[in-house]
Design an enzyme around this catalytic site. Structure first.
Site, PDB file in Angstrom:
ATOM      1  N   HIS A 204     -10.590 105.149  75.762  1.00 41.91           N
ATOM      2  CA  HIS A 204     -11.064 106.534  75.659  1.00 41.91           C
ATOM      3  C   HIS A 204     -12.002 106.724  74.480  1.00 41.91           C
ATOM      4  O   HIS A 204     -12.847 107.601  74.489  1.00 41.91           O
ATOM      5  CB  HIS A 204      -9.887 107.505  75.652  1.00 41.91           C
ATOM      6  CG  HIS A 204      -9.314 107.670  77.019  1.00 41.91           C
ATOM      7  ND1 HIS A 204      -8.282 106.887  77.475  1.00 41.91           N
ATOM      8  CD2 HIS A 204      -9.702 108.438  78.060  1.00 41.91           C
ATOM      9  CE1 HIS A 204      -8.034 107.206  78.730  1.00 41.91           C
ATOM     10  NE2 HIS A 204      -8.873 108.143  79.114  1.00 41.91           N
ATOM     11  N   GLU A 448      -5.446 106.472  90.854  1.00 42.08           N
ATOM     12  CA  GLU A 448      -5.657 105.516  89.764  1.00 42.08           C
ATOM     13  C   GLU A 448      -4.460 104.589  89.583  1.00 42.08           C
ATOM     14  O   GLU A 448      -4.494 103.684  88.758  1.00 42.08           O
ATOM     15  CB  GLU A 448      -5.972 106.258  88.464  1.00 42.08           C
ATOM     16  CG  GLU A 448      -4.980 107.345  88.104  1.00 42.08           C
ATOM     17  CD  GLU A 448      -5.413 108.174  86.896  1.00 42.08           C
ATOM     18  OE1 GLU A 448      -6.323 107.773  86.171  1.00 42.08           O
ATOM     19  OE2 GLU A 448      -4.799 109.247  86.681  1.00 42.08           O
ATOM     20  N   ASP A 472      -8.371 103.517  85.157  1.00 39.27           N
ATOM     21  CA  ASP A 472      -6.946 103.163  85.189  1.00 39.27           C
ATOM     22  C   ASP A 472      -6.610 102.286  86.386  1.00 39.27           C
ATOM     23  O   ASP A 472      -5.733 101.426  86.304  1.00 39.27           O
ATOM     24  CB  ASP A 472      -6.078 104.427  85.200  1.00 39.27           C
ATOM     25  CG  ASP A 472      -5.872 104.948  83.793  1.00 39.27           C
ATOM     26  OD1 ASP A 472      -5.606 104.134  82.895  1.00 39.27           O
ATOM     27  OD2 ASP A 472      -6.006 106.176  83.585  1.00 39.27           O
ATOM     28  N   CYS A 519     -14.587 109.172  89.613  1.00 36.87           N
ATOM     29  CA  CYS A 519     -14.867 109.800  88.318  1.00 36.87           C
ATOM     30  C   CYS A 519     -14.624 108.824  87.162  1.00 36.87           C
ATOM     31  O   CYS A 519     -14.761 109.187  86.007  1.00 36.87           O
ATOM     32  CB  CYS A 519     -14.056 111.078  88.125  1.00 36.87           C
ATOM     33  SG  CYS A 519     -12.287 110.806  88.053  1.00 36.87           S
TER      34      CYS A 519
HETATM   35  C1  PEP Z   1      -9.909 106.985  85.095  1.00 42.87           C
HETATM   36  O1  PEP Z   1      -8.782 106.542  84.848  1.00 42.87           O
HETATM   37  O2  PEP Z   1     -10.773 106.344  85.728  1.00 42.87           O
HETATM   38  C2  PEP Z   1     -10.313 108.328  84.631  1.00 42.87           C
HETATM   39  C3  PEP Z   1     -11.419 108.885  85.053  1.00 42.87           C
HETATM   40  O3  PEP Z   1      -9.544 108.971  83.740  1.00 42.87           O
HETATM   41  P1  PEP Z   1      -9.319 108.498  82.239  1.00 42.87           P
HETATM   42  O4  PEP Z   1     -10.441 107.573  81.878  1.00 42.87           O
HETATM   43  O5  PEP Z   1      -9.329 109.728  81.396  1.00 42.87           O
HETATM   44  O6  PEP Z   1      -7.993 107.840  82.258  1.00 42.87           O
HETATM   45 MG    MG Z   2      -7.130 107.729  84.200  1.00 39.45          MG
END
Ligand code: PEP
Ligand code: MG
Length: 594
Positions: A204, A448, A472, A519
């Protein structure tokens, strides 16, 4: 002589600037000279931190209550004695004044001296008290870095005004490690780039860095110790390298490249109002991912068609209490209003793993495996009041424009059914309060967790839409911690297992007429655009900074060709061969477009 260190690129472009070397949360702090007359201010910072730790101990004592074991009280008493030991605090004060240096540095130097004395003690019990001293020093350092309690990084005031031999250059942040919560704070400062020793491209921290649209390189391993505060450096995020000790010829080569990139970027802006459509007429929707409400302006500037992912958990970071219903409502409403009628997908609290939410973690023992623990929707279902507060806030904001509700880390239909019931309960509460909301709000799930992807047919009946969280999905499919730089080389979006899950989910959703988007970071990678188009994806959600680049890819793709090529690639079972086949396909594209 100039040197370069290689790492993993997470952003695009080139940054030329001077290093702001950030002290890590350990005892490895840099020395900073202070101006004459500032010594007493540094001493005051030290004393304020000691008082803060004192208050922390007092609060702990109160929280422990009267029934607490005598050993625990004795432990706290011992730590308090160490905290006030003149050998530590008064000697540090003397050092600050004598050496005219920052309080952190003086404290660590003093600790090293005290530690040496402890090491020389014969009695094993007493020798072990060295660890108490270290803990106290770490607590004081932490309090100095977060004077307000919640924040974990305090950037020196000097950042804005600092002068020096390279004052014409912007700052580039160099750190051993940066936690996502810290990165959030850093978002508010203007850096030209980032470089960290640890980290991987889908942590992140990296995602936040990328959302700033800045050149960044992570996983550099040894850079932190090599760079001096204020030294001119270059970040080349195309090649994934950082250059130090640069001379004038190197600097001018990179300045030319930087100027060329700026021209290419400004050309891309011409695509802002062009509809995203393939050469054979397939319309594609490009959404933006937001980390903070203030990112909504970037999404609009990039000409996106809505928000595909608003990571609401960042509202919960760097503070000790969760945001109230009112505060959240205002935040969500501001995004809805900024998006002027375009849909806004708000993901409910996705806490845990590398995203620490203090109001949650403070009340629980640290999990033995954070990525697999009580996090995201699991936590929200276990703490209904926390979840209901957020649901009411989102629902209230839905009265001001189109909102979609996205639930993270769903592994099966039962969780989704329970979450939906709670949405209904939140609606009933708002009705009682006579508050407006969208009663037909769409409710979808992040796909995910591999189990959700594999059993997507069982999940779709309880979903209005699906959003593939590839970051994820890759982590859980390949058993690779996405935030761990040591295994970053194994984190592979092009593993056939990952691609087959993605392709199957898209196919299942398209078959059932359920909207599906990606996403995760894969959606913003132009090397993967044709592959995803070929899988049948027509909704992409990414950082605003990537939107025009992806649009360019779509405009020069033919969906029917993508579909044929992707099917071929999907049949490849060997990850290395699959990667090579995709690279070859992309090479053809580069060739065709000139
Ligand atoms: C993901 O897991 O791809 C996602 C978009 O959410 P995050 O990166 O916040 O876990
Ligand atoms: Mg995620």
């Amino acid at each position: 002589m100039a040197f370069s260190v290689s790492g993993i690129p997470v952003g695009r472009g080139i940054a030329i600037g001077r290093a702001w070397v950030l002290a890590p949360a350990s005892l490895d702090v840099p020395r900073r000279a202070i101006e004459s007359g500032q010594g007493h201010a540094e001493v005051e910072r030290l004393y304020a931190a000691v008082r803060a730790v004192d208050d922390e101990f007092e609060k702990m004592r109160q929280d422990l209550g009267s029934e607490v074991a005598a050993e625990l009280r004795a432990f706290l008493d011992l730590q308090a004695i160490v905290l006030h030991d003149p050998m530590l605090i008064e000697a540090t004060r003397d050092r600050i004044l004598a050496e005219q240096c920052n309080a952190e540095w003086a404290l660590v130097q003093q600790y090293e001296q005290v530690a040496e004395q402890f090491d020389a003690i014969e009695d094993a019990y007493l020798r072990e008290r060295r660890a108490d001293v270290r803990q106290i020093v770490e607590r004081i350092l932490k309090a100095m870095r977060h004077p307000e309690g919640g924040a974990r990084i305090a950037l020196p005031q000097a950042l804005a005004t600092e002068s020096g031999p390279h004052a014409d250059l912007p700052w580039i942040l160099v750190a051993h490690d940066i936690a996502p919560a810290d990165m959030l704070l850093l978002k508010q400062h203007s850096f030209a780039g980032f470089a960290t020793d640890t980290g991987s491209p889908t942590s992140h921290t990296a995602i936040l860095a990328r959302s700033l649209g800045l050149p960044a390189v992570v996983g550099l391993q040894t850079l932190y110790g090599l760079i001096q505060q204020g030294e001119p450096i270059i970040i080349d995020a195309e090649a994934g390298v950082v250059l130090g000790s640069i001379d004038a010829p190197i600097r001018s080569i990179y300045e030319v490249r930087q100027a060329e990139q700026a021209v290419a970027r400004s050309r891309l802006t011409r695509l802002k109002n062009v509809a995203a459509q393939t050469l054979d007429g397939q319309a594609v929707t490009l959404f933006a991912n937001l980390d903070l409400p203030s990112d909504a302006a970037h999404a609009m500037e990039a000409g996106c068609q809505g928000v595909g992912l608003f990571r609401s958990e960042f509202l919960y970071m760097n503070r000790n209490d969760p945001p109230s219903e009112e505060e959240q409502y205002e935040a969500y409403r501001s995004v809805v209003i900024a998006l002027k009628g375009r849909p806004v997908t708000i993901r409910t609290l996705d806490s845990g793993a590398d995203k620490d939410v203090p109001s949650v973690s403070a009340n629980r023992d640290p999990p033995s495996n954070p990525a697999l623990a009580l996090r995201a929707i699991r936590l929200c279902l276990a703490e209904p009041e926390l979840f209901m507060t957020q649901l009411r806030a989102i629902l209230r904001a839905s009265a001001h424009g189109p909102i979609k509700l996205l639930i993270p880390l769903i592994s099966g239909p039962q969780e989704m059914v329970t979450a939906r019931k709670m949405v209904m309960a939140a609606m009933a509460q708002l009705k009682d309060r006579r508050m407006a909301f969208d009663g037909a709000i769409s409710i979808g799930a992040m796909i995910e967790v591999p189990a959700a992807a594999l059993a997507i047919d069982g999940l779709l009946p309880v979903l209005d839409f699906a959003s593939l969280g590839t970051n994820d999905l890759i982590q859980y499919t390949l058993a690779i911690d996405r935030a761990d730089g040591d295994v970053a080389h194994l984190y592979n979006p092009l593993h056939p297992a990952v691609l087959r899950l993605i392709a199957d989910v898209i196919k299942a959703c398209n078959r059932r007429g359920k909207p599906v988007s990606v996403c995760g970071e894969m959606a913003g990678d132009p090397e993967l655009t044709r592959l995803l188009l070929g899988f049948g994806l027509r909704e992409f959600s990414m950082h605003p900074a990537q939107v025009l680049l992806i649009k360019q890819e779509i405009l020069r793709s033919r969906a029917a060709d993508c579909s044929k090529q992707s099917a071929k690639i999907l049949r490849q079972g060997d990850p290395a061969k699959l990667t090579a086949a995709l690279a070859k396909w992309n090479q053809d594209r580069d060739h065709i477009s000139g």
